[in-house]
Design a protein around this motif. Sequence first.
Motif, PDB file in Angstrom:
ATOM      1  N   ARG A 112       0.813  -1.227   0.000  1.00 56.68           N
ATOM      2  CA  ARG A 112       0.000   0.000   0.000  1.00 56.68           C
ATOM      3  C   ARG A 112       0.843   1.273   0.000  1.00 56.68           C
ATOM      4  NH1 ARG A 112      -5.086  -1.403  -1.443  1.00 56.68           N
ATOM      5  NH2 ARG A 112      -5.340   0.843  -1.138  1.00 56.68           N
ATOM      6  N   HIS A 113       2.142   1.136  -0.238  1.00 57.65           N
ATOM      7  CA  HIS A 113       3.048   2.283  -0.394  1.00 57.65           C
ATOM      8  C   HIS A 113       3.004   3.241   0.795  1.00 57.65           C
ATOM      9  CE1 HIS A 113       3.384   0.781  -4.435  1.00 57.65           C
ATOM     10  NE2 HIS A 113       2.178   1.160  -4.787  1.00 57.65           N
ATOM     11  N   MET A 114       2.909   2.703   1.983  1.00 59.42           N
ATOM     12  CA  MET A 114       2.786   3.569   3.166  1.00 59.42           C
ATOM     13  C   MET A 114       3.989   4.496   3.354  1.00 59.42           C
ATOM     14  SD  MET A 114       0.835   1.043   5.834  1.00 59.42           S
ATOM     15  CE  MET A 114      -0.779   0.369   5.392  1.00 59.42           C
ATOM     16  N   PRO A 115       5.243   4.012   3.202  1.00 53.58           N
ATOM     17  CA  PRO A 115       6.361   4.958   3.339  1.00 53.58           C
ATOM     18  C   PRO A 115       6.303   6.087   2.302  1.00 53.58           C
ATOM     19  CG  PRO A 115       7.140   2.694   3.473  1.00 53.58           C
ATOM     20  CD  PRO A 115       5.715   2.626   3.007  1.00 53.58           C
ATOM     21  N   PHE A 116       5.852   5.772   1.086  1.00 54.98           N
ATOM     22  CA  PHE A 116       5.744   6.782   0.028  1.00 54.98           C
ATOM     23  C   PHE A 116       4.766   7.881   0.439  1.00 54.98           C
ATOM     24  CE2 PHE A 116       3.409   8.334  -3.692  1.00 54.98           C
ATOM     25  CZ  PHE A 116       4.440   8.790  -4.504  1.00 54.98           C
ATOM     26  N   TYR A 117       3.609   7.488   0.973  1.00 53.85           N
ATOM     27  CA  TYR A 117       2.604   8.480   1.363  1.00 53.85           C
ATOM     28  C   TYR A 117       3.027   9.260   2.603  1.00 53.85           C
ATOM     29  CZ  TYR A 117      -0.402   6.267  -2.084  1.00 53.85           C
ATOM     30  OH  TYR A 117      -0.920   5.772  -3.260  1.00 53.85           O
ATOM     31  N   GLU A 118       3.732   8.604   3.514  1.00 57.79           N
ATOM     32  CA  GLU A 118       4.226   9.318   4.698  1.00 57.79           C
ATOM     33  C   GLU A 118       5.211  10.401   4.281  1.00 57.79           C
ATOM     34  OE1 GLU A 118       5.741   6.088   6.935  1.00 57.79           O
ATOM     35  OE2 GLU A 118       3.745   5.345   7.516  1.00 57.79           O
ATOM     36  N   ALA A 119       6.080  10.070   3.317  1.00 53.78           N
ATOM     37  CA  ALA A 119       7.035  11.061   2.825  1.00 53.78           C
ATOM     38  C   ALA A 119       6.323  12.179   2.066  1.00 53.78           C
ATOM     39  CB  ALA A 119       8.070  10.386   1.929  1.00 53.78           C
ATOM     40  N   ALA A 120       5.311  11.808   1.271  1.00 51.84           N
ATOM     41  CA  ALA A 120       4.568  12.819   0.514  1.00 51.84           C
ATOM     42  C   ALA A 120       3.845  13.783   1.447  1.00 51.84           C
ATOM     43  CB  ALA A 120       3.575  12.136  -0.428  1.00 51.84           C
ATOM     44  N   THR A 122       4.800  14.833   4.339  1.00 53.26           N
ATOM     45  CA  THR A 122       5.723  15.820   4.905  1.00 53.26           C
ATOM     46  C   THR A 122       5.968  16.968   3.932  1.00 53.26           C
ATOM     47  OG1 THR A 122       7.733  14.728   4.069  1.00 53.26           O
ATOM     48  CG2 THR A 122       6.884  14.006   6.222  1.00 53.26           C
ATOM     49  N   ARG A 123       5.711  16.712   2.636  1.00 52.57           N
ATOM     50  CA  ARG A 123       5.895  17.748   1.615  1.00 52.57           C
ATOM     51  C   ARG A 123       4.563  18.359   1.182  1.00 52.57           C
ATOM     52  NH1 ARG A 123       8.901  13.304  -0.353  1.00 52.57           N
ATOM     53  NH2 ARG A 123       7.277  12.972  -1.942  1.00 52.57           N
ATOM     54  N   ALA A 124       3.467  17.937   1.852  1.00 52.43           N
ATOM     55  CA  ALA A 124       2.120  18.401   1.511  1.00 52.43           C
ATOM     56  C   ALA A 124       1.804  18.138   0.049  1.00 52.43           C
ATOM     57  CB  ALA A 124       1.958  19.889   1.842  1.00 52.43           C
ATOM     58  N   GLU A 125       2.188  16.931  -0.426  1.00 58.90           N
ATOM     59  CA  GLU A 125       1.966  16.558  -1.816  1.00 58.90           C
ATOM     60  C   GLU A 125       0.897  15.472  -1.910  1.00 58.90           C
ATOM     61  OE1 GLU A 125       6.321  17.355  -3.880  1.00 58.90           O
ATOM     62  OE2 GLU A 125       5.856  15.352  -3.133  1.00 58.90           O
ATOM     63  N   TRP A 126      -0.055  15.695  -2.798  1.00 61.56           N
ATOM     64  CA  TRP A 126      -1.137  14.737  -3.068  1.00 61.56           C
ATOM     65  C   TRP A 126      -0.707  13.911  -4.275  1.00 61.56           C
ATOM     66  CZ3 TRP A 126      -5.833  14.177  -0.446  1.00 61.56           C
ATOM     67  CH2 TRP A 126      -6.805  13.371  -1.069  1.00 61.56           C
ATOM     68  N   LEU A 127      -0.216  12.658  -4.016  1.00 60.84           N
ATOM     69  CA  LEU A 127       0.384  11.867  -5.075  1.00 60.84           C
ATOM     70  C   LEU A 127      -0.209  10.455  -5.081  1.00 60.84           C
ATOM     71  CD1 LEU A 127       4.156  12.838  -4.640  1.00 60.84           C
ATOM     72  CD2 LEU A 127       2.602  13.591  -6.454  1.00 60.84           C
ATOM     73  N   PRO A 128      -1.325  10.248  -5.786  1.00 61.71           N
ATOM     74  CA  PRO A 128      -1.866   8.885  -5.867  1.00 61.71           C
ATOM     75  C   PRO A 128      -0.898   7.943  -6.575  1.00 61.71           C
ATOM     76  CG  PRO A 128      -3.477  10.526  -6.587  1.00 61.71           C
ATOM     77  CD  PRO A 128      -2.149  11.228  -6.494  1.00 61.71           C
ATOM     78  N   LYS A 129      -0.845   6.709  -6.068  1.00 66.54           N
ATOM     79  CA  LYS A 129       0.033   5.695  -6.645  1.00 66.54           C
ATOM     80  C   LYS A 129      -0.677   4.351  -6.586  1.00 66.54           C
ATOM     81  CE  LYS A 129       4.770   3.910  -6.292  1.00 66.54           C
ATOM     82  NZ  LYS A 129       6.053   4.000  -5.551  1.00 66.54           N
ATOM     83  N   GLU A 130      -0.674   3.642  -7.691  1.00 70.02           N
ATOM     84  CA  GLU A 130      -1.382   2.366  -7.746  1.00 70.02           C
ATOM     85  C   GLU A 130      -0.801   1.372  -6.741  1.00 70.02           C
ATOM     86  OE1 GLU A 130      -2.430  -1.292 -10.867  1.00 70.02           O
ATOM     87  OE2 GLU A 130      -1.125   0.371 -11.475  1.00 70.02           O
ATOM     88  N   PRO A 131      -1.650   0.839  -5.839  1.00 69.79           N
ATOM     89  CA  PRO A 131      -1.139  -0.159  -4.895  1.00 69.79           C
ATOM     90  C   PRO A 131      -0.988  -1.518  -5.564  1.00 69.79           C
ATOM     91  CG  PRO A 131      -3.480   0.164  -4.545  1.00 69.79           C
ATOM     92  CD  PRO A 131      -3.066   1.158  -5.602  1.00 69.79           C
ATOM     93  N   GLY A 132      -0.259  -2.392  -4.894  1.00 69.12           N
ATOM     94  CA  GLY A 132      -0.198  -3.764  -5.366  1.00 69.12           C
ATOM     95  C   GLY A 132      -1.556  -4.426  -5.248  1.00 69.12           C
TER      96      GLY A 132
END
Length: 311
Positions: A112-120, A122-132
């Motif tokens: 579910r790309h949790m580290p990716f969303y946690e990092a996003a 911190t930058r206030a970035e809305w970045l959808p990414k297809e989960p596995g």
Amino acid sequence: MALLIETGLTGWMSDADIARDIRAVDPDLDVRTPDTIGDADQITMVAVAGLRDARLKELPNLKLVQKLGAGVETIVGNPNLPDHVRVARLKPDAPAQGIAEWFVAYVLRHQRHMPFYEAAQTRAEWLPKEPGYSPNTTVGVLGLGHIGSRSALMLRAIGFQVLGWSRSPKEIDGVTCLHGDDTLPELLGQCDHVCAILPSTPETKGLFDADMLGTMKPRSQLLNAGRGDLIDEAALIDALDVGRPAHAVLDVTSTEPLPSHSPLWSHSGVTITPHVSGWHLGDALADVAENYRRLNAGSPLLHEVDRTRGY
């Protein structure tokens, strides 16, 4: 005859807590701790997480070492343990459940790309990414004993494709089980996640060397909650740098606690947890009390270890 509780650990249940819980199971047992050991000649059984040589020398009438867990390699491999002393381990349900949950948690964290969303965030970035997608994701479980079987079934219930591997043939509903050394590279090449819960034996020590790591699927994840000596850690660092695997989650390491200078701490492809996956013992302390009674009665022990095989 008396039972000594000496875990040899800090940051876990205390000796006094374990002794209290065993007395609650059977108030008639003579249960002692290092603070209340009294006459060491009366100790015939010791319950430990790790066995100290210094203590071993002080117990001339020791008959049984009860491991407060599953792995017994450091006990059976201790050259100072007399041949007549028996060894038993625990097979409790609670840590098996906990380790299975640990595998599930970190597989899903990756899916579910949790580290990716946690990092996003911190930058206030809305970045959808297809989960596995779980039905298209293959998870391998290495070691299909009590804990591995529970883990495989839990992962299968979520919807993953699950492959199991062991040295001898096993059958688990809904899980494709492979066995034997020749099939391991085949399994590793298919798996998006590899969950290792293998014991430490001469055959498994250093099993994940540079060659074995090189058979893993590109961008896969390796999770180890079994024994730290399974993995050549220097080879793992090199393998992570080329993405085979791309990430490792380690609850166990070759040296514990993991030294502060280890490159595993700072590598971006490594997640460390401090040997906490199977924390709770649940009702397993009843088995410790039962083995004490069986030892005194001359009855067969629960979960006795074959010292020649190491498990």
